[in-house]
Write a protein that holds these residues in place. Structure first.
Motif, PDB file in Angstrom:
ATOM      1  N   ASP A 250       0.832  -1.205   0.000  1.00  0.00           N
ATOM      2  CA  ASP A 250       0.000   0.000   0.000  1.00  0.00           C
ATOM      3  C   ASP A 250       0.869   1.259   0.000  1.00  0.00           C
ATOM      4  O   ASP A 250       0.549   2.255  -0.659  1.00  0.00           O
ATOM      5  CB  ASP A 250      -0.926  -0.004   1.219  1.00  0.00           C
ATOM      6  N   VAL A 251       1.974   1.227   0.764  1.00  0.00           N
ATOM      7  CA  VAL A 251       2.891   2.366   0.791  1.00  0.00           C
ATOM      8  C   VAL A 251       3.518   2.581  -0.584  1.00  0.00           C
ATOM      9  O   VAL A 251       3.624   3.714  -1.069  1.00  0.00           O
ATOM     10  CB  VAL A 251       3.981   2.162   1.862  1.00  0.00           C
ATOM     11  N   LEU A 252       3.938   1.482  -1.221  1.00  0.00           N
ATOM     12  CA  LEU A 252       4.519   1.604  -2.562  1.00  0.00           C
ATOM     13  C   LEU A 252       3.528   2.220  -3.535  1.00  0.00           C
ATOM     14  O   LEU A 252       3.879   3.085  -4.349  1.00  0.00           O
ATOM     15  CB  LEU A 252       4.957   0.230  -3.069  1.00  0.00           C
ATOM     16  N   LEU A 258       2.060   9.427  -6.720  1.00  0.00           N
ATOM     17  CA  LEU A 258       2.458  10.829  -6.850  1.00  0.00           C
ATOM     18  C   LEU A 258       3.956  11.005  -7.060  1.00  0.00           C
ATOM     19  O   LEU A 258       4.444  12.135  -7.105  1.00  0.00           O
ATOM     20  CB  LEU A 258       2.031  11.608  -5.594  1.00  0.00           C
ATOM     21  N   GLY A 259       4.676   9.891  -7.186  1.00  0.00           N
ATOM     22  CA  GLY A 259       6.120   9.991  -7.357  1.00  0.00           C
ATOM     23  C   GLY A 259       6.819  10.527  -6.121  1.00  0.00           C
ATOM     24  O   GLY A 259       7.757  11.325  -6.225  1.00  0.00           O
ATOM     25  N   ILE A 260       6.383  10.086  -4.936  1.00  0.00           N
ATOM     26  CA  ILE A 260       6.937  10.595  -3.672  1.00  0.00           C
ATOM     27  C   ILE A 260       8.173   9.790  -3.283  1.00  0.00           C
ATOM     28  O   ILE A 260       8.165   8.559  -3.306  1.00  0.00           O
ATOM     29  CB  ILE A 260       5.892  10.498  -2.539  1.00  0.00           C
ATOM     30  N   ARG A 261       9.225  10.491  -2.905  1.00  0.00           N
ATOM     31  CA  ARG A 261      10.435   9.809  -2.438  1.00  0.00           C
ATOM     32  C   ARG A 261      10.148   9.059  -1.132  1.00  0.00           C
ATOM     33  O   ARG A 261       9.354   9.507  -0.295  1.00  0.00           O
ATOM     34  CB  ARG A 261      11.546  10.830  -2.195  1.00  0.00           C
ATOM     35  N   MET A 262      10.830   7.932  -0.966  1.00  0.00           N
ATOM     36  CA  MET A 262      10.666   7.114   0.235  1.00  0.00           C
ATOM     37  C   MET A 262      12.003   6.951   0.944  1.00  0.00           C
ATOM     38  O   MET A 262      13.025   6.695   0.299  1.00  0.00           O
ATOM     39  CB  MET A 262      10.128   5.721  -0.115  1.00  0.00           C
ATOM     40  N   VAL A 296       7.111  18.548   2.723  1.00  0.00           N
ATOM     41  CA  VAL A 296       6.116  17.791   3.492  1.00  0.00           C
ATOM     42  C   VAL A 296       6.763  16.477   3.908  1.00  0.00           C
ATOM     43  O   VAL A 296       7.255  15.723   3.058  1.00  0.00           O
ATOM     44  CB  VAL A 296       4.833  17.514   2.677  1.00  0.00           C
ATOM     45  N   PHE A 297       6.777  16.216   5.198  1.00  0.00           N
ATOM     46  CA  PHE A 297       7.394  15.006   5.745  1.00  0.00           C
ATOM     47  C   PHE A 297       6.295  14.144   6.353  1.00  0.00           C
ATOM     48  O   PHE A 297       5.676  14.521   7.354  1.00  0.00           O
ATOM     49  CB  PHE A 297       8.431  15.372   6.807  1.00  0.00           C
ATOM     50  N   LEU A 298       6.042  12.984   5.730  1.00  0.00           N
ATOM     51  CA  LEU A 298       5.016  12.062   6.207  1.00  0.00           C
ATOM     52  C   LEU A 298       5.687  10.836   6.821  1.00  0.00           C
ATOM     53  O   LEU A 298       6.298  10.037   6.121  1.00  0.00           O
ATOM     54  CB  LEU A 298       4.090  11.648   5.056  1.00  0.00           C
ATOM     55  N   ASN A 299       5.595  10.708   8.121  1.00  0.00           N
ATOM     56  CA  ASN A 299       6.176   9.586   8.843  1.00  0.00           C
ATOM     57  C   ASN A 299       5.111   8.516   9.043  1.00  0.00           C
ATOM     58  O   ASN A 299       4.097   8.756   9.706  1.00  0.00           O
ATOM     59  CB  ASN A 299       6.716  10.063  10.202  1.00  0.00           C
ATOM     60  N   LEU A 300       5.351   7.340   8.486  1.00  0.00           N
ATOM     61  CA  LEU A 300       4.405   6.236   8.577  1.00  0.00           C
ATOM     62  C   LEU A 300       4.998   5.124   9.440  1.00  0.00           C
ATOM     63  O   LEU A 300       5.785   4.303   8.980  1.00  0.00           O
ATOM     64  CB  LEU A 300       4.080   5.699   7.185  1.00  0.00           C
ATOM     65  N   GLY A 301       4.660   5.131  10.724  1.00  0.00           N
ATOM     66  CA  GLY A 301       5.009   4.017  11.592  1.00  0.00           C
ATOM     67  C   GLY A 301       6.459   3.887  11.965  1.00  0.00           C
ATOM     68  O   GLY A 301       6.920   2.787  12.280  1.00  0.00           O
ATOM     69  N   VAL A 348      -2.739   4.268   5.470  1.00  0.00           N
ATOM     70  CA  VAL A 348      -2.152   4.384   4.127  1.00  0.00           C
ATOM     71  C   VAL A 348      -3.221   4.177   3.056  1.00  0.00           C
ATOM     72  O   VAL A 348      -3.268   4.901   2.056  1.00  0.00           O
ATOM     73  CB  VAL A 348      -1.003   3.373   3.955  1.00  0.00           C
ATOM     74  N   THR A 349      -4.097   3.210   3.264  1.00  0.00           N
ATOM     75  CA  THR A 349      -5.171   2.969   2.301  1.00  0.00           C
ATOM     76  C   THR A 349      -6.076   4.189   2.182  1.00  0.00           C
ATOM     77  O   THR A 349      -6.467   4.593   1.073  1.00  0.00           O
ATOM     78  CB  THR A 349      -5.998   1.738   2.715  1.00  0.00           C
ATOM     79  N   ALA A 350      -6.396   4.785   3.323  1.00  0.00           N
ATOM     80  CA  ALA A 350      -7.276   5.956   3.316  1.00  0.00           C
ATOM     81  C   ALA A 350      -6.606   7.145   2.627  1.00  0.00           C
ATOM     82  O   ALA A 350      -7.258   7.882   1.868  1.00  0.00           O
ATOM     83  CB  ALA A 350      -7.668   6.322   4.745  1.00  0.00           C
ATOM     84  N   ILE A 351      -5.305   7.359   2.874  1.00  0.00           N
ATOM     85  CA  ILE A 351      -4.595   8.465   2.213  1.00  0.00           C
ATOM     86  C   ILE A 351      -4.583   8.250   0.696  1.00  0.00           C
ATOM     87  O   ILE A 351      -4.830   9.174  -0.084  1.00  0.00           O
ATOM     88  CB  ILE A 351      -3.158   8.583   2.748  1.00  0.00           C
ATOM     89  N   LYS A 352      -4.297   7.025   0.293  1.00  0.00           N
ATOM     90  CA  LYS A 352      -4.244   6.711  -1.139  1.00  0.00           C
ATOM     91  C   LYS A 352      -5.600   6.963  -1.805  1.00  0.00           C
ATOM     92  O   LYS A 352      -5.682   7.583  -2.878  1.00  0.00           O
ATOM     93  CB  LYS A 352      -3.819   5.250  -1.325  1.00  0.00           C
ATOM     94  N   ASP A 353      -6.671   6.515  -1.156  1.00  0.00           N
ATOM     95  CA  ASP A 353      -8.012   6.718  -1.718  1.00  0.00           C
ATOM     96  C   ASP A 353      -8.352   8.203  -1.782  1.00  0.00           C
ATOM     97  O   ASP A 353      -8.954   8.674  -2.768  1.00  0.00           O
ATOM     98  CB  ASP A 353      -9.046   5.982  -0.865  1.00  0.00           C
ATOM     99  N   SER A 354      -7.964   8.952  -0.763  1.00  0.00           N
ATOM    100  CA  SER A 354      -8.260  10.387  -0.738  1.00  0.00           C
ATOM    101  C   SER A 354      -7.473  11.135  -1.818  1.00  0.00           C
ATOM    102  O   SER A 354      -8.009  12.035  -2.478  1.00  0.00           O
ATOM    103  CB  SER A 354      -7.946  10.958   0.649  1.00  0.00           C
ATOM    104  N   VAL A 355      -6.215  10.747  -2.000  1.00  0.00           N
ATOM    105  CA  VAL A 355      -5.408  11.360  -3.058  1.00  0.00           C
ATOM    106  C   VAL A 355      -6.044  11.118  -4.421  1.00  0.00           C
ATOM    107  O   VAL A 355      -6.157  12.043  -5.253  1.00  0.00           O
ATOM    108  CB  VAL A 355      -3.972  10.805  -3.025  1.00  0.00           C
ATOM    109  N   GLN A 356      -6.471   9.901  -4.668  1.00  0.00           N
ATOM    110  CA  GLN A 356      -7.089   9.580  -5.955  1.00  0.00           C
ATOM    111  C   GLN A 356      -8.378  10.358  -6.168  1.00  0.00           C
ATOM    112  O   GLN A 356      -8.696  10.747  -7.292  1.00  0.00           O
ATOM    113  CB  GLN A 356      -7.346   8.075  -6.041  1.00  0.00           C
ATOM    114  N   ALA A 357      -9.115  10.593  -5.080  1.00  0.00           N
ATOM    115  CA  ALA A 357     -10.375  11.317  -5.198  1.00  0.00           C
ATOM    116  C   ALA A 357     -10.168  12.814  -5.425  1.00  0.00           C
ATOM    117  O   ALA A 357     -10.968  13.462  -6.107  1.00  0.00           O
ATOM    118  CB  ALA A 357     -11.214  11.099  -3.939  1.00  0.00           C
ATOM    119  N   LEU A 358      -9.068  13.365  -4.879  1.00  0.00           N
ATOM    120  CA  LEU A 358      -8.848  14.806  -4.933  1.00  0.00           C
ATOM    121  C   LEU A 358      -7.946  15.245  -6.084  1.00  0.00           C
ATOM    122  O   LEU A 358      -7.993  16.414  -6.505  1.00  0.00           O
ATOM    123  CB  LEU A 358      -8.229  15.289  -3.615  1.00  0.00           C
TER     124      LEU A 358
END
Length: 365
Positions: A250-252, A258-262, A296-301, A348-358
């Motif tokens: 899901d993170v990938l 959006l081509g976000i660096r990891m 923007v720094f998004l820390n996931l877990g 992560v699933t919710a962020i991905k769905d929201s990005v696709q919707a917006l």
């Protein structure tokens, strides 16, 4: 971690013989304290018990022979047994069971620290010397055997009431496995394991499992999605909670959307593929590429970057979004713009769905 590759493959590939499922109302039984202990472990689906041996544990070894569907994997030292239990938990994701002599708990603590830092779910069990003449500084005595374990365990208890053997063992397993996981210590006085004719009801451990599908607040998810869409140089920092939640793919997908660096956060796992085109390095024991440009720094877990893990801080200009299931680690050192206390897969699933919707057509990669 104490395992050869052959052993790891054996654990993952071996199919345990099917056990007769317990009725939801439980099964009444009578036996020694050790019999109750063994049957409670069996009801929790335990296949392997790691540990060492001592005279006080003899009743438990006898109880294991009643049914031959749990294996005791013995080590020559408690520190090694602890590492094997730790490794088993990391490989399988299942709560490990460690059973060592009570007097050897200080030895087990050496590597139990590592398991605690990795949030590994381990039910730590031990026998104990008789309490009939406590407080005399006698053989294998100290004033408090539980207190030294408070630093490295979620909970500690000594079972003095024979009617609570199964109850407290169920609680130990439940607390160890409930995210964020960690070692839990349960001690049995010497007389209790060998005491006969103890009556108890053995319940399936599933009756005590806590569902942990923790969904984030929708308004926080939308704010996060908008921040990522508006960012010029966002960065994801990915940690162990993602792997434990099985949210790696899901993170990938979010990063590729959006081509976000990891960046790989400080973690016992490899939470993202290091050869992925969007991989920018390690944020812990190193500094990811392009950090200074991050807006923007998004820390996931993951733990937040800190000098104690030999890395540079998050740029002061960056908007900080911190998502953890271990919520008491959020917003401790950095001013945090969006704090999300929820499960990683759900987040992560919710962020991905929201990005696709917006997102507009041009924003999707």
């Amino acid at each position: 971690m104490g395992f050869s590759q052959i052993a790891v493959n054996s654990f993952l590939g071996a199919a345990a013989e099917a056990r007769e499922p317990l009725p939801q109302t439980g099964v009444k039984m009578s036996g020694t304290g050790a019999d109750i202990l063994a049957e409670t472990l069996r009801a929790a689906g335990v296949d392997y018990i790691f540990g060492t041996s001592a005279t006080g544990m003899s009743p438990f070894f006898d109880s294991l022979t009643i049914n031959n569907d749990m294996q005791f994997i013995s080590s020559i030292a408690e520190s090694q047994a602890t590492s094997m239990a730790h490794g088993y938990e990391l490989v399988t994701g299942k709560t490990a069971v460690l059973f060592v002599p009570g007097v050897a708990i200080p030895s087990a603590m050496n590597n139990l620290y590592n398991a605690w830092k990795d949030r590994s779910s381990i039910a730590v069990l031990s026998d104990g010397s008789s309490s009939n003449f406590a407080g005399r500084n006698g053989f294998q005595q100290m004033d408090d055997w539980l207190d030294p374990m408070t630093q490295f365990t979620k909970w500690q208890w000594q079972v003095n009431n024979e009617r609570q053997i199964s109850e407290m063992l169920r609680r130990t397993i439940k607390l160890a496995e409930t995210p964020p996981g960690g070692p839990v210590y349960l001690r049995f006085p010497g007389f209790l394991l060998s005491k006969p004719n103890i009556k108890q009801t053995i319940y399936p451990q599933s009756r005590f499992k806590i569902p942990m599908e923790l969904y984030p607040k929708p308004e926080l998810i939308e704010a996060t999605a908008r921040a990522l869409l508006e960012a010029k140089k966002p960065l994801l920092c990915v940690g162990h909670e993602v792997t434990r939640a099985r949210a790696n793919q899901d993170v990938l997908e979010l990063a590729e959307l959006l081509g976000i660096r990891m960046a790989q956060g400080y973690s016992v796992f490899g939470d993202i593929p290091f050869r992925h085109p969007l991989f920018s390095g390690f944020y812990g024991l190193g500094v990811p590429r392009g950090l200074s440009n991050t807006d923007v720094f998004l820390n996931l877990g993951a733990p937040m970057p800190d000098p104690t893990i030999f890395t540079a801080p998050v740029p002061s200009k960056a908007k900080v979004i911190h998502a953890r299931i271990e919520y008491d680690e959020i917003a401790n050192t950095y001013p945090t713009d969006i704090a999300i206390a929820a499960g990683m897969k759900e987040t992560v699933t919710a962020i991905k769905d929201s990005v696709q919707a917006l997102a507009t057509e041009g924003q999707i990669k």
